[in-house]
Scaffold this active site. Structure first.
Site, PDB file in Angstrom:
ATOM      1  N   SER A   1     124.284  -8.975 -46.621  1.00 32.20           N
ATOM      2  CA  SER A   1     124.665 -10.166 -46.492  1.00 32.20           C
ATOM      3  C   SER A   1     123.996 -11.267 -47.593  1.00 32.20           C
ATOM      4  O   SER A   1     124.460 -12.374 -47.856  1.00 32.20           O
ATOM      5  CB  SER A   1     124.281 -11.048 -45.296  1.00 32.20           C
ATOM      6  OG  SER A   1     122.814 -10.906 -45.013  1.00 32.20           O
TER       7      SER A   1
ATOM      8  N   ASP B   1     121.197  -4.128 -35.547  1.00 28.86           N
ATOM      9  CA  ASP B   1     120.009  -4.224 -35.722  1.00 28.86           C
ATOM     10  C   ASP B   1     119.353  -2.796 -36.189  1.00 28.86           C
ATOM     11  O   ASP B   1     119.452  -1.849 -35.426  1.00 28.86           O
ATOM     12  CB  ASP B   1     119.254  -4.406 -34.252  1.00 28.86           C
ATOM     13  CG  ASP B   1     117.799  -4.780 -34.768  1.00 28.86           C
ATOM     14  OD1 ASP B   1     117.166  -4.258 -36.102  1.00 28.86           O
ATOM     15  OD2 ASP B   1     117.036  -5.246 -33.670  1.00 28.86           O
ATOM     16  N   VAL B   2     119.031  -2.704 -37.548  1.00 24.26           N
ATOM     17  CA  VAL B   2     118.802  -1.417 -38.157  1.00 24.26           C
ATOM     18  C   VAL B   2     117.516  -0.686 -37.427  1.00 24.26           C
ATOM     19  O   VAL B   2     117.217   0.470 -37.432  1.00 24.26           O
ATOM     20  CB  VAL B   2     118.664  -1.373 -39.466  1.00 24.26           C
ATOM     21  CG1 VAL B   2     119.984  -1.715 -40.143  1.00 24.26           C
ATOM     22  CG2 VAL B   2     117.460  -2.093 -40.044  1.00 24.26           C
TER      23      VAL B   2
ATOM     24  N   ASN C   1     119.513  -0.184 -47.616  1.00 23.02           N
ATOM     25  CA  ASN C   1     119.027  -1.521 -48.314  1.00 23.02           C
ATOM     26  C   ASN C   1     118.326  -2.323 -47.378  1.00 23.02           C
ATOM     27  O   ASN C   1     117.237  -2.803 -47.653  1.00 23.02           O
ATOM     28  CB  ASN C   1     119.850  -2.072 -48.926  1.00 23.02           C
ATOM     29  CG  ASN C   1     119.580  -3.482 -49.497  1.00 23.02           C
ATOM     30  OD1 ASN C   1     118.623  -3.667 -50.491  1.00 23.02           O
ATOM     31  ND2 ASN C   1     119.965  -4.720 -48.854  1.00 23.02           N
TER      32      ASN C   1
ATOM     33  N   SER D   1     110.553   0.624 -53.390  1.00 21.81           N
ATOM     34  CA  SER D   1     109.924  -0.571 -53.991  1.00 21.81           C
ATOM     35  C   SER D   1     108.694  -0.248 -54.964  1.00 21.81           C
ATOM     36  O   SER D   1     108.099   0.921 -54.581  1.00 21.81           O
ATOM     37  CB  SER D   1     109.331  -1.759 -53.100  1.00 21.81           C
ATOM     38  OG  SER D   1     108.425  -2.612 -53.545  1.00 21.81           O
TER      39      SER D   1
ATOM     40  N   TYR E   1     104.076  -3.004 -45.846  1.00 27.47           N
ATOM     41  CA  TYR E   1     105.602  -2.790 -46.597  1.00 27.47           C
ATOM     42  C   TYR E   1     105.096  -1.902 -47.448  1.00 27.47           C
ATOM     43  O   TYR E   1     106.147  -1.056 -47.566  1.00 27.47           O
ATOM     44  CB  TYR E   1     105.458  -4.167 -47.464  1.00 27.47           C
ATOM     45  CG  TYR E   1     106.942  -4.137 -48.155  1.00 27.47           C
ATOM     46  CD1 TYR E   1     108.195  -4.613 -47.534  1.00 27.47           C
ATOM     47  CD2 TYR E   1     106.903  -4.163 -49.517  1.00 27.47           C
ATOM     48  CE1 TYR E   1     109.368  -4.571 -48.151  1.00 27.47           C
ATOM     49  CE2 TYR E   1     108.048  -4.099 -50.212  1.00 27.47           C
ATOM     50  CZ  TYR E   1     109.240  -4.505 -49.543  1.00 27.47           C
ATOM     51  OH  TYR E   1     110.513  -4.601 -50.400  1.00 27.47           O
ATOM     52  N   SER E   2     103.942  -1.378 -48.254  1.00 32.05           N
ATOM     53  CA  SER E   2     103.779  -0.334 -48.947  1.00 32.05           C
ATOM     54  C   SER E   2     104.002   0.877 -48.175  1.00 32.05           C
ATOM     55  O   SER E   2     104.458   1.902 -48.789  1.00 32.05           O
ATOM     56  CB  SER E   2     102.499  -0.630 -49.780  1.00 32.05           C
ATOM     57  OG  SER E   2     102.169  -1.656 -50.351  1.00 32.05           O
TER      58      SER E   2
ATOM     59  N   LYS F   1     107.665   1.727 -47.503  1.00 33.61           N
ATOM     60  CA  LYS F   1     108.538   2.086 -48.716  1.00 33.61           C
ATOM     61  C   LYS F   1     107.920   3.229 -49.431  1.00 33.61           C
ATOM     62  O   LYS F   1     108.847   4.144 -49.789  1.00 33.61           O
ATOM     63  CB  LYS F   1     108.415   0.874 -49.822  1.00 33.61           C
ATOM     64  CG  LYS F   1     109.076  -0.419 -49.497  1.00 33.61           C
ATOM     65  CD  LYS F   1     110.341  -0.116 -49.150  1.00 33.61           C
ATOM     66  CE  LYS F   1     111.211  -1.534 -48.889  1.00 33.61           C
ATOM     67  NZ  LYS F   1     112.626  -1.456 -48.732  1.00 33.61           N
TER      68      LYS F   1
ATOM     69  N   ILE G   1     112.302  -8.850 -58.552  1.00 30.14           N
ATOM     70  CA  ILE G   1     113.887  -9.093 -58.618  1.00 30.14           C
ATOM     71  C   ILE G   1     114.336 -10.620 -58.098  1.00 30.14           C
ATOM     72  O   ILE G   1     113.918 -10.824 -57.267  1.00 30.14           O
ATOM     73  CB  ILE G   1     114.787  -7.950 -57.947  1.00 30.14           C
ATOM     74  CG1 ILE G   1     114.383  -6.718 -58.185  1.00 30.14           C
ATOM     75  CG2 ILE G   1     116.409  -8.258 -58.014  1.00 30.14           C
ATOM     76  CD1 ILE G   1     114.607  -6.263 -59.811  1.00 30.14           C
TER      77      ILE G   1
END
Length: 247
Positions: free
Chosen positions: A15, A64-65, A91, A144, A157-158, A161, A190
């Protein structure tokens, strides 16, 4: 070489940002795109409109993934109605940054469930139907630069990923004999139009990028387009960085 008009792909988190750019680019390549979203229906419809206005084919898919049962039910129903996916771009993800000593259980769990557990929730129901096509396939997961080298304030997050990278490498071995490739794209900084960084942190990040600019979502989409193409059939089990030379 098969006509992409006979192939469909699922793009999660399509989205906005990178997912939206990938969905639009793959539609330009001739794929029929299943546009996944969770809360941003308006953004998903905007992605769909961009595709259909360019004479492409797309449909919306909401789930919801981070929820295994919901993901598998919605994906299975979509496959039963429209056929198996030739490709999946995993993604969708979130960030909940903070220094590790102050990181809440909720911040840890939400990032791991959404970013890492979704690898299983989304891909597991897609694999056997994809194998059943007997025509190979493509799986791309978004990792990432944080998953490669770690990042201050992003332990959760690390971790997620980095886990995606390990999962992709293992899955690539399992699916190679089926001519299904599995690769990671590891973006750096990005420009998604939604950057939320303190000016000092942004300046510090820019100092680590030899090209001295942020990447564009279209550049990530171009890489995804290549990995989804027939010419990339010999590329699998790879982590491809797109970060302006950051690492």
């Amino acid at each position: 070489m098969q006509n992409n008009n006979q192939r469909s792909v699922l793009v999660t988190g399509a989205s906005k940002g990178i997912g939206k750019a990938i969905a639009i680019r793959l539609a330009q390549d001739g794929f029929t795109v299943a546009i996944h979203y969770l809360t941003d229906q308006a953004g998903a419809k905007d992605t769909q409109l961009a595709i259909t206005n360019a004479c492409g084919k797309a449909r919306l898919l909401c789930f919801d993934v981070s929820n295994r049962i919901e993901s598998q039910n919605k994906i299975t129903a979509d496959i039963e109605e429209h056929g198996a996916y030739y490709g999946v771009i995993n993604n969708a993800g979130i960030a909940r940054d903070g220094a590790f000593p102050a990181l809440s259980e909720t911040d840890w769990n939400s990032v791991i469930h959404t970013n890492l557990d979704s690898f299983y929730h989304v891909l597991q129901p897609c694999i056997m139907p994809m194998i059943g096509l007997r025509n190979g396939g493509r799986i791309i997961a978004l990792s990432s630069v944080s998953g490669l080298v770690g990042n201050r304030g992003q332990v959760n997050y690390s971790a997620a990923k980095a886990g995606i990278i390990g999962a992709c490498k293992a899955l690539a071995l399992e699916l190679a004999k089926r001519k299904i490739t599995v690769n990671c794209i590891a973006p750096g900084l990005i420009d998604t139009g939604m950057l939320d960084m303190e000016p000092a942190a942004f300046a510090m990040a820019m100092n680590t990028i030899p090209l001295k600019r942020m990447g564009d979502t279209s550049e990530v989409a171009g890489l995804a387009s290549y990995l989804m193409s027939d010419i990339a059939g010999y590329v699998t089990r790879q982590v491809i960085s797109i970060n302006g030379g950051m690492i």
